[in-house]
Design a protein around this motif. Structure first.
Motif, PDB file in Angstrom:
ATOM      1  N   PRO A 164       0.689  -1.386  -0.063  1.00  0.00           N
ATOM      2  CA  PRO A 164       0.089  -0.194   0.010  1.00  0.00           C
ATOM      3  C   PRO A 164       0.756   1.351   0.055  1.00  0.00           C
ATOM      4  N   LEU A 165       1.941   1.267   0.617  1.00  0.00           N
ATOM      5  CA  LEU A 165       2.999   2.484   0.689  1.00  0.00           C
ATOM      6  C   LEU A 165       3.436   2.913  -0.673  1.00  0.00           C
ATOM      7  N   HIS A 166       3.829   1.779  -1.709  1.00  0.00           N
ATOM      8  CA  HIS A 166       4.320   2.019  -2.984  1.00  0.00           C
ATOM      9  C   HIS A 166       3.071   2.236  -3.972  1.00  0.00           C
ATOM     10  N   LEU A 167       2.014   1.710  -3.656  1.00  0.00           N
ATOM     11  CA  LEU A 167       0.636   2.337  -4.568  1.00  0.00           C
ATOM     12  C   LEU A 167       0.658   3.784  -4.159  1.00  0.00           C
ATOM     13  N   ALA A 168       0.605   4.120  -2.767  1.00  0.00           N
ATOM     14  CA  ALA A 168       0.195   5.515  -2.426  1.00  0.00           C
ATOM     15  C   ALA A 168       1.132   6.202  -3.053  1.00  0.00           C
ATOM     16  N   SER A 169       2.476   6.128  -3.014  1.00  0.00           N
ATOM     17  CA  SER A 169       3.529   7.023  -3.380  1.00  0.00           C
ATOM     18  C   SER A 169       3.318   7.004  -4.826  1.00  0.00           C
ATOM     19  N   LEU A 170       2.838   5.987  -5.670  1.00  0.00           N
ATOM     20  CA  LEU A 170       2.883   6.228  -7.246  1.00  0.00           C
ATOM     21  C   LEU A 170       2.050   7.204  -7.516  1.00  0.00           C
ATOM     22  N   TYR A 171       0.794   7.082  -6.797  1.00  0.00           N
ATOM     23  CA  TYR A 171      -0.527   8.211  -7.075  1.00  0.00           C
ATOM     24  C   TYR A 171       0.122   9.429  -6.936  1.00  0.00           C
ATOM     25  N   THR A 172       0.945   9.827  -6.143  1.00  0.00           N
ATOM     26  CA  THR A 172       1.384  11.185  -5.910  1.00  0.00           C
ATOM     27  C   THR A 172       1.963  11.670  -7.428  1.00  0.00           C
ATOM     28  N   ALA A 173       2.223  11.123  -8.143  1.00  0.00           N
ATOM     29  CA  ALA A 173       2.798  11.683  -9.582  1.00  0.00           C
ATOM     30  C   ALA A 173       1.376  12.247 -10.366  1.00  0.00           C
ATOM     31  N   PHE A 174       0.147  11.858 -10.046  1.00  0.00           N
ATOM     32  CA  PHE A 174      -0.715  12.426 -10.924  1.00  0.00           C
ATOM     33  C   PHE A 174      -1.478  14.010 -10.424  1.00  0.00           C
ATOM     34  N   CYS A 175      -0.768  14.310  -9.220  1.00  0.00           N
ATOM     35  CA  CYS A 175      -0.956  15.704  -8.424  1.00  0.00           C
ATOM     36  C   CYS A 175       0.366  16.351  -8.582  1.00  0.00           C
ATOM     37  N   ASN A 176       1.539  15.870  -9.085  1.00  0.00           N
ATOM     38  CA  ASN A 176       2.753  16.549  -9.021  1.00  0.00           C
ATOM     39  C   ASN A 176       3.420  16.314 -10.694  1.00  0.00           C
ATOM     40  N   GLU A 177       2.534  16.898 -11.550  1.00  0.00           N
ATOM     41  CA  GLU A 177       3.017  16.997 -12.813  1.00  0.00           C
ATOM     42  C   GLU A 177       3.866  15.455 -13.379  1.00  0.00           C
ATOM     43  N   GLY A 178       3.656  14.582 -12.790  1.00  0.00           N
ATOM     44  CA  GLY A 178       4.279  13.317 -13.362  1.00  0.00           C
ATOM     45  C   GLY A 178       5.186  12.939 -12.492  1.00  0.00           C
ATOM     46  N   ASN A 179       5.675  13.452 -11.540  1.00  0.00           N
ATOM     47  CA  ASN A 179       7.082  13.180 -10.459  1.00  0.00           C
ATOM     48  C   ASN A 179       6.312  12.587  -9.394  1.00  0.00           C
ATOM     49  N   VAL A 180       6.791  11.647  -8.823  1.00  0.00           N
ATOM     50  CA  VAL A 180       6.496  10.661  -7.790  1.00  0.00           C
ATOM     51  C   VAL A 180       7.447  11.200  -6.663  1.00  0.00           C
ATOM     52  N   VAL A 181       6.434  11.600  -5.623  1.00  0.00           N
ATOM     53  CA  VAL A 181       6.867  12.376  -4.370  1.00  0.00           C
ATOM     54  C   VAL A 181       7.539  10.959  -3.332  1.00  0.00           C
ATOM     55  N   LYS A 182       8.735  11.335  -2.768  1.00  0.00           N
ATOM     56  CA  LYS A 182       9.263  10.568  -1.840  1.00  0.00           C
ATOM     57  C   LYS A 182       8.345  10.284  -0.638  1.00  0.00           C
ATOM     58  N   PRO A 183       8.004   9.084   0.033  1.00  0.00           N
ATOM     59  CA  PRO A 183       7.257   9.117   1.131  1.00  0.00           C
ATOM     60  C   PRO A 183       7.961   9.176   2.191  1.00  0.00           C
ATOM     61  N   TYR A 184       7.320   9.403   3.423  1.00  0.00           N
ATOM     62  CA  TYR A 184       7.776   9.396   4.737  1.00  0.00           C
ATOM     63  C   TYR A 184       6.786   9.004   5.584  1.00  0.00           C
ATOM     64  N   LEU A 185       7.238   8.495   6.773  1.00  0.00           N
ATOM     65  CA  LEU A 185       6.131   7.825   7.671  1.00  0.00           C
ATOM     66  C   LEU A 185       6.082   8.543   9.017  1.00  0.00           C
ATOM     67  N   LEU A 186       6.960   9.791   9.246  1.00  0.00           N
ATOM     68  CA  LEU A 186       7.030  10.582  10.585  1.00  0.00           C
ATOM     69  C   LEU A 186       6.480  11.871  10.197  1.00  0.00           C
ATOM     70  N   TYR A 187       5.559  12.357  11.058  1.00  0.00           N
ATOM     71  CA  TYR A 187       4.995  13.393  10.947  1.00  0.00           C
ATOM     72  C   TYR A 187       6.320  14.547  10.888  1.00  0.00           C
ATOM     73  N   LYS A 188       5.808  15.594   9.886  1.00  0.00           N
ATOM     74  CA  LYS A 188       6.631  16.924   9.775  1.00  0.00           C
ATOM     75  C   LYS A 188       6.007  17.909   9.857  1.00  0.00           C
ATOM     76  N   ASN A 189       6.550  19.073  10.883  1.00  0.00           N
ATOM     77  CA  ASN A 189       5.617  20.295  10.917  1.00  0.00           C
ATOM     78  C   ASN A 189       5.520  21.110   9.847  1.00  0.00           C
ATOM     79  N   GLU A 190       6.602  21.009   9.028  1.00  0.00           N
ATOM     80  CA  GLU A 190       6.866  21.743   7.595  1.00  0.00           C
ATOM     81  C   GLU A 190       7.153  20.823   6.550  1.00  0.00           C
ATOM     82  N   PRO A 191       6.176  19.856   5.863  1.00  0.00           N
ATOM     83  CA  PRO A 191       6.554  18.967   5.039  1.00  0.00           C
ATOM     84  C   PRO A 191       7.014  19.679   3.771  1.00  0.00           C
ATOM     85  N   GLN A 192       7.865  18.923   3.182  1.00  0.00           N
ATOM     86  CA  GLN A 192       8.189  19.383   1.638  1.00  0.00           C
ATOM     87  C   GLN A 192       8.273  18.352   0.638  1.00  0.00           C
ATOM     88  N   ALA A 193       7.738  18.480  -0.189  1.00  0.00           N
ATOM     89  CA  ALA A 193       7.768  17.281  -1.459  1.00  0.00           C
ATOM     90  C   ALA A 193       8.993  16.998  -1.971  1.00  0.00           C
TER      91      ALA A 193
END
Length: 139
Positions: free
Chosen positions: A3-32
């Motif tokens: 499921p993490l791989h699947l979720a990561s691949l879906y990020t490409a559709f809202c990021n102009e075709g680029n897959v965003v690196k997943p992270y599992l820890l909360y970040k106050n100021e997340p960066q893609a």
């Protein structure tokens, strides 16, 4: 694929075709951070995104259970049958649903939710959709 791989691949559709690196820890100021650049062209990503919006926005869409009036969502549903052969009736069925905010300038976005559940015990994907809606509306 998990499921993490699947979720990561879906990020490409809202990021102009680029897959965003997943992270599992909360970040106050997340960066893609881009993990896989250009897996799809921006045109293909936009085309797929429009189809995924219909999955949630269209009353006949398989993901309409997640429709909300306050935010535009895009999603994809699916079912995988896990069997030893075509004749196998004892195998299981896994229902999954990936959904995310379709617009970048939303004040409270749903970043990405990917759900997987054994739907055979629930009498199939229709019952899974009902349970998903009750869970989803709490987000």
């Amino acid at each position: 694929m998990n499921p993490l791989h699947l979720a990561s691949l879906y990020t490409a559709f809202c990021n102009e075709g680029n897959v965003v690196k997943p992270y599992l820890l909360y970040k106050n100021e997340p960066q893609a951070d881009i993990w896989i650049p250009g897996i799809f062209s921006d045109v293909t990503a936009a085309w797929v995104m429009e189809g995924m919006k219909k999955v949630v926005d269209d009353p006949e869409g398989t993901g309409y259970v997640a429709y909300r009036e306050d935010i535009v969502l895009a999603g994809k549903t699916g079912t995988a049958e896990i069997k030893t052969s075509i004749e196998d009736t004892a195998g299981t069925e896994i229902g999954w649903f990936a959904v995310f905010t379709a617009e970048k300038d939303v004040e409270n976005p749903v970043l990405l939710v990917s759900m997987v559940e054994d739907v055979k015990k629930l009498a199939g994907a229709d019952m899974w959709s009902i349970r998903t809606r009750s869970c989803w509306m709490g987000i």
